[in-house]
Design an enzyme around this catalytic site. Structure first.
Site, mmCIF file in Angstrom:
data_model
loop_
_atom_site.group_PDB
_atom_site.id
_atom_site.type_symbol
_atom_site.label_atom_id
_atom_site.label_comp_id
_atom_site.label_asym_id
_atom_site.label_seq_id
_atom_site.Cartn_x
_atom_site.Cartn_y
_atom_site.Cartn_z
ATOM 1 N N ASP A 205 0.243 -2.932 9.238
ATOM 2 C CA ASP A 205 -1.183 -3.099 8.977
ATOM 3 C C ASP A 205 -1.637 -4.559 9.076
ATOM 4 O O ASP A 205 -1.244 -5.405 8.268
ATOM 5 C CB ASP A 205 -1.510 -2.565 7.585
ATOM 6 N N ASP B 22 1.254 4.154 1.357
ATOM 7 C CA ASP B 22 1.813 4.850 2.515
ATOM 8 C C ASP B 22 2.966 4.072 3.150
ATOM 9 O O ASP B 22 3.624 4.567 4.062
ATOM 10 C CB ASP B 22 0.727 5.147 3.550
ATOM 11 N N HIS B 23 3.225 2.859 2.653
ATOM 12 C CA HIS B 23 4.319 2.039 3.188
ATOM 13 C C HIS B 23 5.452 1.824 2.186
ATOM 14 O O HIS B 23 6.442 1.190 2.538
ATOM 15 C CB HIS B 23 3.776 0.678 3.631
ATOM 16 N N HIS C 214 0.864 -1.176 0.000
ATOM 17 C CA HIS C 214 0.000 0.000 0.000
ATOM 18 C C HIS C 214 0.902 1.229 0.000
ATOM 19 O O HIS C 214 1.976 1.230 0.626
ATOM 20 C CB HIS C 214 -0.935 0.000 1.212
ATOM 21 N N HIS D 90 -4.008 -8.616 6.407
ATOM 22 C CA HIS D 90 -4.417 -7.253 6.026
ATOM 23 C C HIS D 90 -5.201 -7.202 4.714
ATOM 24 O O HIS D 90 -5.424 -6.131 4.170
ATOM 25 C CB HIS D 90 -3.168 -6.375 5.922
ATOM 26 N N HIS E 207 1.367 4.804 13.291
ATOM 27 C CA HIS E 207 0.453 4.601 12.155
ATOM 28 C C HIS E 207 -0.959 5.039 12.539
ATOM 29 O O HIS E 207 -1.911 4.263 12.527
ATOM 30 C CB HIS E 207 0.468 3.126 11.732
#
Length: 307
Positions: free
Chosen positions: A210, A65-66, A63, A143, A268
């Site tokens: 996550d 944001d990672h 994802h 996740h 996070h």
């Protein structure tokens, strides 16, 4: 030197005070960069971390944001001239995505980047390295897309006892010889390593992003001296956490308490929350150890050995 440098603490959407994810774990001669989100390269400048400090890059899942900070970080490593190989760990199912994110000007015709060593994780648990710092593992999380947490476990060592060494006449080069052989003949008697030292359990650091609660979370957290773990939501929004594959601060704190964690780092955070103290209050209902609600550019020491 061992410390965690927090480069970013936001979840999906950054805020005025929180950059996208990014975490740098300095562990002796190793520098592990976890989940470099967008803006990580600039946060490294603020934190005083050089691209040459990075020896491993660990992506939990793909994802944005990672992982959207990868192109900038890798380009900077290439620009500065990588002084050593950089090992890259990520879910095997994301190999094609990683290939797109690691594109660099001047890379080989076959797409290879000379300084990168790609070592993806697959299956329920993958041993990624066992030297020089100990066992480094990836453990599957839950996740919705393939996601892995990481665990670094230092091997058990020994702490020498100076007063016992002196009492038994062990000094200078004899100490090294005793450590290597486990026993030593001195003045007609045998001195064993057990007589002059104590077993020192190795330190463990775990990184959990996550995920819903699952077996992997507990496997990663088990007995960890340092646990860096997502707490995207507060307990009032537990249904949203479960729906989107995340943890609450209360869940993260209960995992830490039940797993015997010494130092807990929550991070996070969803942009819906403005007051970090809410996460601390919720976590404190379950966890009594050392607790950090991470802020961007925090520097958090790895706990010392207890023996």
């Amino acid at each position: 030197m061992r410390e965690l440098v927090v480069l970013g603490t936001a979840s999906q959407v950054p805020t005025r005070t929180r950059n996208h994810n990014g975490y740098f774990l300095r562990w002796d001669d190793e520098g592990l960069l976890f989940d470099p989100g967008e803006g990580t390269q600039r946060q490294m400048l603020f934190a005083g971390i050089a691209a040459s400090d990075i020896t491993r890059i660990c992506v939990t899942h793909f994802h944005g944001d990672h992982c959207f900070g990868l192109p900038g970080v890798l380009s900077r490593i290439a620009l500065d001239g990588a002084p050593h190989p950089v090992h890259c760990h990520y879910p095997e199912s994301g190999r094609e995505l990683f290939a797109r994110l690691r594109w660099l000007r001047g890379q080989g015709a076959d797409g290879a980047v000379p300084f990168l060593r790609e070592e993806p994780a697959a299956g329920a648990r993958t041993l990624l390295a066992d030297e020089p710092f100990g066992a480094f593992e990836a453990v599957r999380l839950d996740h919705g897309i393939d996601s892995y947490g990481y665990r670094l476990s230092e091997p058990t060592g020994r702490r020498m006892l100076p007063e016992r060494l002196a009492a038994l006449g062990v000094a200078g080069p004899s100490i090294s010889a005793l450590q290597k052989a486990g026993r030593l003949e001195i003045d007609g008697r045998t001195v064993t390593l057990d007589e002059v030292s104590l077993e020192r359990p190795g330190l463990t650091a775990a990184f959990v992003m996550d995920t819903r609660l699952c077996e992997g979370v507990y496997a990663l957290a088990d007995g960890a001296d340092l646990l860096i773990i997502e707490s995207t939501f507060l307990n009032a929004d537990a249904a949203l956490a479960a729906e989107f594959g995340h943890l609450t601060a209360a869940q993260a704190a209960r995992v830490a308490a039940e797993s015997g964690v010494r130092t807990l780092v929550l991070t996070h955070f969803s942009q819906r929350y403005q007051d970090p103290a809410e996460f601390e209050r919720e976590a404190r209902e379950h966890f009594g150890g050392e607790l950090y609600v991470a802020q961007d550019l925090d520097r958090i020491p790895v706990p010392k050995h207890t023996v």
